[in-house]
Write an enzyme that holds these catalytic residues in place. Structure first.
Site, PDB file in Angstrom:
ATOM      1  CB  ILE A 152      26.052   9.407  -7.423  1.00  0.00           C
ATOM      2  CG1 ILE A 152      26.071   9.116  -9.119  1.00  0.00           C
ATOM      3  CG2 ILE A 152      23.860   9.796  -7.076  1.00  0.00           C
ATOM      4  CD1 ILE A 152      26.157   8.021  -9.390  1.00  0.00           C
ATOM      5  CG  ASP A 171      33.705   9.771   0.675  1.00  0.00           C
ATOM      6  OD1 ASP A 171      34.222   9.189   0.578  1.00  0.00           O
ATOM      7  OD2 ASP A 171      32.741   9.706  -0.722  1.00  0.00           O
ATOM      8  CB  THR A 227      19.774   5.865  -6.296  1.00  0.00           C
ATOM      9  OG1 THR A 227      20.966   7.297  -5.474  1.00  0.00           O
ATOM     10  CG2 THR A 227      18.496   5.856  -6.251  1.00  0.00           C
ATOM     11  CB  ALA A 228      25.171   2.772  -4.007  1.00  0.00           C
ATOM     12  NE  ARG A 229      26.472  -1.255  -8.524  1.00  0.00           N
ATOM     13  CZ  ARG A 229      26.223  -0.313  -9.252  1.00  0.00           C
ATOM     14  NH1 ARG A 229      25.266   0.292  -8.994  1.00  0.00           N
ATOM     15  NH2 ARG A 229      26.475  -0.220 -10.212  1.00  0.00           N
ATOM     16  CD  GLU A 258      20.080  -4.951  -9.139  1.00  0.00           C
ATOM     17  OE1 GLU A 258      20.441  -4.321 -10.419  1.00  0.00           O
ATOM     18  OE2 GLU A 258      19.838  -3.680  -8.410  1.00  0.00           O
ATOM     19  CG  HIS A 277      19.577  -1.023 -10.742  1.00  0.00           C
ATOM     20  ND1 HIS A 277      20.896  -1.465 -10.461  1.00  0.00           N
ATOM     21  CD2 HIS A 277      20.635   0.401 -10.606  1.00  0.00           C
ATOM     22  CE1 HIS A 277      22.327  -1.137 -10.055  1.00  0.00           C
ATOM     23  NE2 HIS A 277      21.938   0.056 -10.311  1.00  0.00           N
ATOM     24  CB  ILE A 278      15.309   2.608 -14.009  1.00  0.00           C
ATOM     25  CG1 ILE A 278      13.968   3.147 -13.263  1.00  0.00           C
ATOM     26  CG2 ILE A 278      14.804   1.666 -14.917  1.00  0.00           C
ATOM     27  CD1 ILE A 278      14.337   3.909 -12.453  1.00  0.00           C
ATOM     28  N   GLY A 279      17.793   4.307 -11.664  1.00  0.00           N
ATOM     29  CA  GLY A 279      18.192   5.254 -11.678  1.00  0.00           C
ATOM     30  C   GLY A 279      18.906   6.504 -12.935  1.00  0.00           C
TER      31      GLY A 279
END
Length: 308
Positions: A152, A171, A227-229, A258, A277-279
């Site tokens: 991603i 990373d 858009t992760a957690r 959520e 959370h619809i990514g």
């Protein structure tokens, strides 16, 4: 006939076809731990496909035949991996299946923040014309800091590079990065970024990674996209930083709890752009994640002979 439990209400038909020969039991859209324990006791599944809810030790112990837990997506933080390992249960994920969808959502949130899309839309619908007073942020030439450079993150990096942004990324597990991504350490992300986008899994080591201390080290007015957690962000600290102007805008698709409960402090707060959370929820990703999860189940079951 062996049973596969799906912690959701459905699977893509293409995924169901791959699981032919198994009975598929659905737990519904919002299964509790008690629901999953009861279904495991009733059906003793050999596999669980995880869409919603959490799968912990109690669920695993209720299914003595369980051999594989397969995530319908890439994030496995809702699965107790230590408990699974202790029980000889393999945990697999459909890595990359929703990469395009989530990266696009991150870009949408970044643009919505930089261009005041939501606020200007509301003003226009209310009859205002703010051309003389509004100035948007131009992203070309600005620095975007990415935390997480998996499927991603790298997809999003290509989009940011196409906008003319300088892309830096952190990373510790990434290798062979493309030339448009400059690897940096985490302090450089906070120090140099005009916008930050989170693309890493949630672990106990990085929970609350975005907090009062790290936000204070950022450039004033930084944009944060997640858009992760949700657990990566200290929500109280973020709210305070947005209200003070230290964070200019926050575009969020993930939250600590959520679904978001009524009365959450982000609701109605200006300078937050929110999505539920619809990514990864697109027609294509739904099929890709289902097929990926089902394929992983089939492969593990073929590799691991039943022991009981």
């Amino acid at each position: 006939m062996s049973t596969i439990l799906v912690t959701g209400a459905d699977l893509a038909p293409q995924a169901i076809a791959l699981l032919e020969g198994h009975e598929i039991v659905y737990a519904g859209k919002a299964p509790t731990e008690d629901d999953l324990v009861a279904l495991c006791r009733a059906h003793d599944p050999v596999a669980i496909v995880v869409r919603y809810g959490k799968v912990g030790a109690a669920v695993m112990d209720a299914a003595p035949s369980l051999r594989v837990i397969s995530k319908h997506g890439s994030g496995t933080d809702t699965i107790d991996k230590a408990a699974a390992q202790a029980r000889g249960i393999e945990v697999v994920a459909a890595a990359g299946a929703n990469a395009a969808a989530v990266a696009e959502q991150a870009l949408a949130l970044l643009l919505a923040c930089a261009k005041s899309v939501v606020a200007l839309d509301a003003r226009m619908h209310a009859g205002h014309w703010d051309k003389a007073t509004h100035k948007s942020l131009e992203l070309g030439g600005r620095t975007i800091g990415l935390i997480g450079l998996g499927a991603i993150g790298l997809r999003f990096a290509r989009m940011a590079d196409a906008l003319g942004m300088r892309v830096i990324g952190f990373d510790p597990y990434a290798a062979n990065l493309p030339p448009h991504v400059t690897p940096v350490d985490l302090p450089a992300i906070w120090r140099e970024s005009d916008a930050i986008s989170l693309h890493c899994p949630l672990t106990e080591d990085n929970r609350g990674l975005v907090n009062a201390g790290t936000l204070a080290r950022c450039k004033r007015g930084v944009i944060l996209v997640n858009t992760a957690r949700g657990g990566l962000v200290d929500e109280a600290a973020l709210l305070a930083a947005v209200r003070s102007g230290q964070v200019g805008m926050a575009g969020l698709d993930s939250f600590a709890v959520e679904p978001m409960a009524a009365g959450h402090p982000f609701q109605g707060e200006k300078n937050f752009v929110l999505s539920p959370h619809i990514g990864g929820v697109t027609g294509d990703a739904y099929v890709n994640m289902g097929v990926g999860a089902a394929t992983n189940v089939v492969h593990v079951l073929a590799r691991q002979p039943a022991t009981n």
